[in-house]
Design an enzyme around this catalytic site. Structure first.
Site, short mmCIF file in Angstrom:
data_model
loop_
_atom_site.label_atom_id
_atom_site.label_comp_id
_atom_site.label_asym_id
_atom_site.label_seq_id
_atom_site.Cartn_x
_atom_site.Cartn_y
_atom_site.Cartn_z
N GLY B 49 0.79 -1.30 -0.08
CA GLY B 49 0.06 -0.07 -0.02
C GLY B 49 0.95 1.28 -0.07
O GLY B 49 2.01 1.13 -0.36
N SER B 291 -16.71 9.93 0.55
CA SER B 291 -15.87 10.89 1.06
C SER B 291 -16.56 11.98 1.85
O SER B 291 -17.52 12.08 1.57
CB SER B 291 -15.14 11.42 -0.10
N ARG B 337 -14.63 13.44 12.87
CA ARG B 337 -15.38 12.32 12.21
C ARG B 337 -15.99 11.70 13.71
O ARG B 337 -17.09 11.21 13.58
CB ARG B 337 -14.41 11.18 11.60
#
Lengths: 255, 644, 241
Positions: B49, B291, B337
């Site tokens: 990654g 998103s 968040r």
């Protein structure tokens, strides 16, 4: 056919093959209790769960992100890569696309450059070897100049992004009557040819990537344009035209 | 709960002194490997990654030999590819008051004061170079008409420091790192081993010197000897079964390292992402994230009246509760968040949720379309709107989206020091797999930044420091340690195959996910967590008696791969619950019902819990040892996070 | 790895050859059709055109050889593409379908190798029939501007008054249309000269071009079959000074 609770049933014809050296065949399965909101892969999960409960070997297929960006999933569904809908990968396909009771044929992406590893799983490392041949800009970490020192017009950046959107799923190859990888290769060549950073290696890149593509045993592009329709990211065959220009430009430049 | 506590074993090795110069001074103090000697060292990099690919490519550029492994068919599919929103960097291109210090401050505060200051400052410092590197690689970031890079505000930041490439930033950054990696493959400096799963870490004289991998096509077990191991294998959100992570994302490599002696830090810090497409049914295999840039223009609301059965468009303005704007007037829909996720859960728990399950809130673009015009909204979000339409069959231009939070990212991970080295010498852990930079809550667009920072700009320096003390090529794969590790892996595989029970692997995974989500999810209470620990233990026992894995071990067998990963999750799951139960405070994502303010905000206990909880495997899964690394906040002063 | 160089026989090189030769062949058939339209004017016009071509002298064999080379290069490159195609997917799909949308895959694009093969066979026959067919020696002569010339007009009219030949030519003409429908735009795409805008234009133009060529080449035999004077009558005309 429609059950009382709104779920659906299907007949599936799925390619089964133990490994690359064994022959394969289409095998028939029935699935029921399929909610139309389920994704195509969840339908296959459901079938596999049923098989596993019966101690039967489940169907090998690949998927990962299940949101259309990793490029892992790729099935030939009724003769079309990623199924009938445009702009989707297999994981994004929903069962509401398929009428209750339909027969669905599922095959692996077929090309000799993509050998079948098992059932619906194919090996797409040929793509890596093509990128390896030149799908990069040779800059070592630490050498980069300040990011805004090179201005790139918005339209150029957007055009490069159009080509860069490729997810490497191989639908272009799978859909191509010639099993050509031209759209995949063209997309990378075009992305880097558009950007100022890509200029230094432009000729070498086109030559080497095309050479690698040919070496892998993909077919030649006959301009059927099926790849563009099959590409889940809608990459245009403009990329193929650019690849050809880049390749010929090299010829002219070298006399 | 019963565990030993150790306070003197962990040393972060972070330099003292002014934070601005710590990395520079540290870099100077690090030992170097001479250019001629680098090629004599072999580095085993697990994962491709952002962290793995950038590290493998960069180390190869420096001259090391690199063996690079991934479970996917190609490095380009690593789950970093799915990150949508963007990458932060303190470039201050918009002249809007950003700086390294502000990014540092925001990250420490956003992480609710559970991250290590030195690491975070370094991350903020190096962020600017990441952008330079990616642009040089040909990453097509969004641009302004004048040709300069575009920025947007993201995930609760009050400055616009997020760089992006449409909604595919992770993909483009990964392809950039992948291209550098493939260039090194072509140079012969990196050897790529795809479809290989790391199943054990090999320790020679206490140092990480090798791996056992399983070839996922042939089933063959393989030995790899090297001079150091880099673990870049991502997070463990899929322990919760449904998450936004890829279905193959797993913690197996990290967990096997843990069982070989690497401490696992803060496992209960799992981030829930607020803007995901809600769950629709039992067959669902993953949750899709959209998103959170959507929150820049979308407004979140629920009906003011419980059980309002009207269609969203028929509910008049006066009957709508824009609850984030109401509760957090300063930040509104852009709160971090964890705050947004919890508020959504809270309002749904109160009975105001929408949709067939009642577990969703509206995300509405009506006002944005009126204000900006449909064209602009389309330009900004068309791919996300399309995605929503494909999944739900609804048109978000016409009716509001329905969203609900979902597990998304794990801040916890293997403990590492300032050099990214785990508690096993030679084992270095990068990216989401480590615990280091995000505390108990990660800010949006910071994961990409951390993965690339670790790989491009930290490990190339700090690994040399370790290797300089090692004799190159001293480990051979016929060392008895390899025999032992290979035998243990082989036995594990055979044991799984021999069970021949009646329940599918997915069944167990689903069950584990349900336990974790219900009891160790968005809000946690001690009784529930105690119950969860018991349930996980009993589920683990059932697994080892009743799991069904058809097929053999000597071929491509996806059930077998999956079973190994779920087996590890059944162990890690318990540790998540133990950690969550032990942390008798709320912090960031970790909201304890017994530690919240009257408004439902997390209440920290800095006196007792201002530490990293690094768990040590003792041989008994239910009795791990707690090692504590005290956190000092010298530059960002401890404060109550307040987004009101 | 060694530095790469342009390889004429790369996948791109093959298509470059095929496209370039295709464009020249299209130019040729345009000229061929234009010349043959003199059939509509009458025997003298057509025979005069044929005679004019012959009188071009040394350039004629050069052009003939050149045309032959073009055809060969076109055929060889096409066969090479086709054989690569065969080799690239040895296990075929059980089910194949087009995705529609942007796809330009049609019965025309898929049948290029077949229509091409038919056209090649036709070409041999056509050359054998007319280029090497009966001439002055075999009695196919006429007088033009006081000189004896080959009466190609008579040969053509005789041929097309035979319903079998007529049907054969009509069928081949339709297949030529198939070939051009895909071949026209594809040739330019293979050269890499198209941009998004010109690509759409070229694709449409390919359709128009194919239809015009088909109509043009269909008109001639049909005209000769239904409207041309019978040969016996012309025979009499011939002997009148």
């Amino acid at each position: 056919m429609m059950s009382t609770n709104g779920t659906r049933s299907y007949s599936l014809r799925i390619w089964r093959q133990n490994d690359n050296s064994s022959p394969g065949a289409l095998v028939e399965y029935r699935v029921s209790d399929i909610n139309p909101q389920m994704s195509f892969l969840e339908m296959l999960d459901h079938l596999n769960d049923t098989l596993e409960r019966k101690h039967e070997v489940p169907i090998a297929f690949e998927s990962d992100c299940r949101e259309g960006i990793c490029g892992t999933c790729g099935l030939m569904i009724d003769g079309r890569p990623h199924g009938p809908a445009a702009g989707l990968t297999t994981c994004g396909l929903r069962m509401r696309q398929f009428a209750d009771g339909a027969t669905i044929t599922i095959e692996p992406f077929r090309a000799n450059a993509f050998p079948v590893l098992r059932d619906l799983v194919v090996d797409r490392q040929a793509f890596d070897r093509i990128i390896q041949a030149g799908g990069y800009i040779s800059v070592n970490c630490g050498q980069a100049p300040e990011a805004n020192s090179m201005l790139i017009g918005k339209d150029v950046a957007e055009a490069a992004m159009d080509s860069a959107a490729c997810i490497g799923c191989g639908a272009c190859v799978a859909s191509c009557p010639n099993a050509s990888a031209s759209l995949f290769v063209g997309a990378k060549i075009r992305q880097l040819a558009l950007l100022p950073q890509g200029q230094a290696e432009r000729s070498r890149r086109a030559l080497r990537m095309v050479e690698a593509m040919d070496r892998e045993g993909f077919g030649d592009c006959s301009n059927h344009g099926e790849c563009e329709a099959a590409c889940p990211k809608g990459i245009s065959i403009e990329s193929i035209a650019v690849m050809r220009r880049e390749y010929m430009r090299t010829l002219l430049a070298r006399g | 709960m019963d565990f030993d506590i150790v306070d003197d074993r962990l040393n972060s090795g972070a330099p003292e002194g002014p934070i601005e110069t710590r990395w520079d001074r540290h870099r100077f103090d690090l030992k170097l490997v001479s250019p001629a000697n680098k090629r004599k060292y072999t580095v085993l990099v697990v994962g491709t990654g952002l962290a793995g690919a950038s590290a493998a490519a960069t180390l190869a550029e420096l001259g090391y030999n690199v063996e690079n492994f991934c479970i996917q068919d190609t490095p380009r599919r690593a789950h970093s590819v799915a990150a949508q929103g963007g990458i932060n960097a303190a470039k201050n291109y918009l002249n809007d008051g950003d700086s390294v210090w502000r990014l540092f401050y925001d990250t420490v505060k956003g992480g609710d004061f559970r991250a290590r200051e030195s690491n975070v400052y370094r991350l903020a410092q190096l962020s600017t170079q990441i952008i330079d590197q990616c642009v040089a690689q040909g990453v097509p970031f969004a641009r302004e008409y004048g040709g300069t890079l575009a920025n947007r505000s993201f995930g609760g930041a009050q400055v616009s420091r997020t760089f992006y490439a449409r909604g595919q930033t992770g993909q483009q950054l990964l392809l950039g790192a992948y291209s550098s990696l493939m260039r090194q493959v072509d140079e012969g400096r990196v050897r790529l081993h795809a479809r290989r799963e790391m199943l054990d870490l090999v320790l020679v004289d206490g140092h990480a010197k090798g791996l056992i991998t399983r070839n996922l096509v042939t089933g063959q077990l393989e030995r790899w000897a090297g001079d150091a191991v880099l673990l870049c294998t991502g997070g463990y959100s899929t322990a919760y079964y449904l998450s936004t992570n890829a279905v193959n994302s797993n913690a197996t490599a990290a967990w096997r390292c843990h069982k070989r002696g690497a401490f696992f830090a803060n496992p209960c810090f799992m981030q829930i992402h607020p803007t995901c497409i809600p769950l629709q049914g039992r067959a669902q295999s993953k949750l899709t994230l959209m998103s959170e840039s959507l929150r820049n223009d979308g407004r979140i609301w629920v009906p003011k009246n419980k059980g309002d059965a009207r269609a969203a468009n028929e509910i008049p303005e006066g009957d709508r509760d824009y609850f984030l704007e109401r509760i957090y007037p300063a930040f509104g829909n852009l709160v971090p968040r964890d705050v947004a996720s919890r508020a959504a859960k809270h309002i749904c728990d109160e009975g105001f949720g929408v949709g067939s399950t009642g577990l969703a809130v509206y995300l509405d673009f009506e006002e944005a379309i009126a204000r900006l015009g449909r064209d602009t909204v389309e330009q900004r979000y068309s791919n996300l709107f399309e995605m929503y339409r494909e999944i739900t069959g609804e048109n978000p231009y016409a009716v509001p989206m329905r969203i609900y939070p979902a597990p998304h990212y794990t801040m916890g991970g293997l403990w590492v020091d300032y050099n990214l080295q785990a508690t096993i010498p030679g084992l270095h852990v990068l990216g989401e797999a480590n615990f280091s930079d995000h505390g108990s809550n990660r800010l949006g667009a910071s994961a990409l930044m951390q993965g690339l920072c670790d790989g491009y700009f930290v490990i190339p320096y700090t690994l040399g420091n370790y290797l300089a003390g090692q004799k190159p090529g001293s480990t051979r794969s016929d060392d008895p340690a390899f025999n032992e590790a290979e035998t243990s892996v082989k036995n594990g595989v055979e044991k799984l195959l021999s069970i021949q029970g009646n329940r599918t692997v997915r069944d167990f995974h689903w069950e584990l996910g349900r336990i974790l989500w219900d009891q160790v999810g968005m809000s946690r209470d001690p009784d529930g967590m105690r119950r969860a620990i018991g349930e996980i233990r009993s589920l683990r026992d059932q697994f080892w008696q009743d799991v069904s894995i058809p097929g053999s071990g000597d071929s491509l067998n996806r059930s077998l791969e999956y079973a190994g990963r779920v087996a590890d999750y059944l162990e890690l799951g318990e540790l998540i619950a133990i950690d969550a139960l032990h942390r008798d405070e709320s912090a960031g994502c970790h909201l304890r019902l017994d530690h919240q303010s009257p408004e439902g905000e997390p209440v920290r206990n800095d006196q007792d819990f201002s530490y990293v909880a690094a768990w040590e495997y003792t041989g008994d899964l239910s009795r791990p040892r707690l090692n504590r690394e005290r956190l000092a906040f010298e530059n960002v002063h401890l404060a109550v996070r307040n987004y009101k | 790895m060694n530095a790469s160089s342009f390889r004429p026989w790369s996948s791109i090189g093959k298509k470059l050859f095929n496209g370039l030769t295709g464009i020249f062949l299209m130019l040729f058939i345009i000229a061929h059709l234009a010349g043959n339209l003199t059939l509509l004017v009458g025997a003298d016009a057509f025979n005069g055109y044929a005679e004019w071509l012959h009188r071009l002298g040394a350039i004629v064999p050069v052009m003939e050889v050149g045309l032959l080379a073009l055809v060969l290069a076109h055929v060889v490159s096409a066969v090479a593409v086709y054989s690569d195609r065969r080799a690239a997917r040895t296990i075929r799909y059980a089910v194949v379908a087009s995705k529609g949308g942007a796809s330009k895959q049609t019965v025309f694009s898929r049948s290029m190798i077949l229509t091409g093969a038919v056209l090649l066979v036709f070409l041999v026959l056509h050359i054998w029939q007319f280029r090497f067919g009966p001439s002055i020696a075999e009695g196919y002569s006429t007088v033009l501007h006081g000189e004896p010339v080959r009466d190609l007009y008579r040969l053509v009219v005789e041929t097309f008054q035979n319903p079998l030949w007529l049907v054969f030519y009509l069928a081949v003409t339709v297949l030529l249309g198939f070939h051009l429908r895909h071949g026209f735009w594809s040739a330019f795409q293979s050269l890499g000269v198209l941009t998004p805008r010109t690509r759409a234009l070229a694709y449409s133009a390919g359709g128009v071009f194919a239809i015009v060529m088909v109509i043009g080449f269909l008109t001639l035999p049909l005209w000769l079959f239904f409207a041309a004077e019978p040969q016996s009558a012309r025979g009499i005309v011939m002997v009148v000074p």
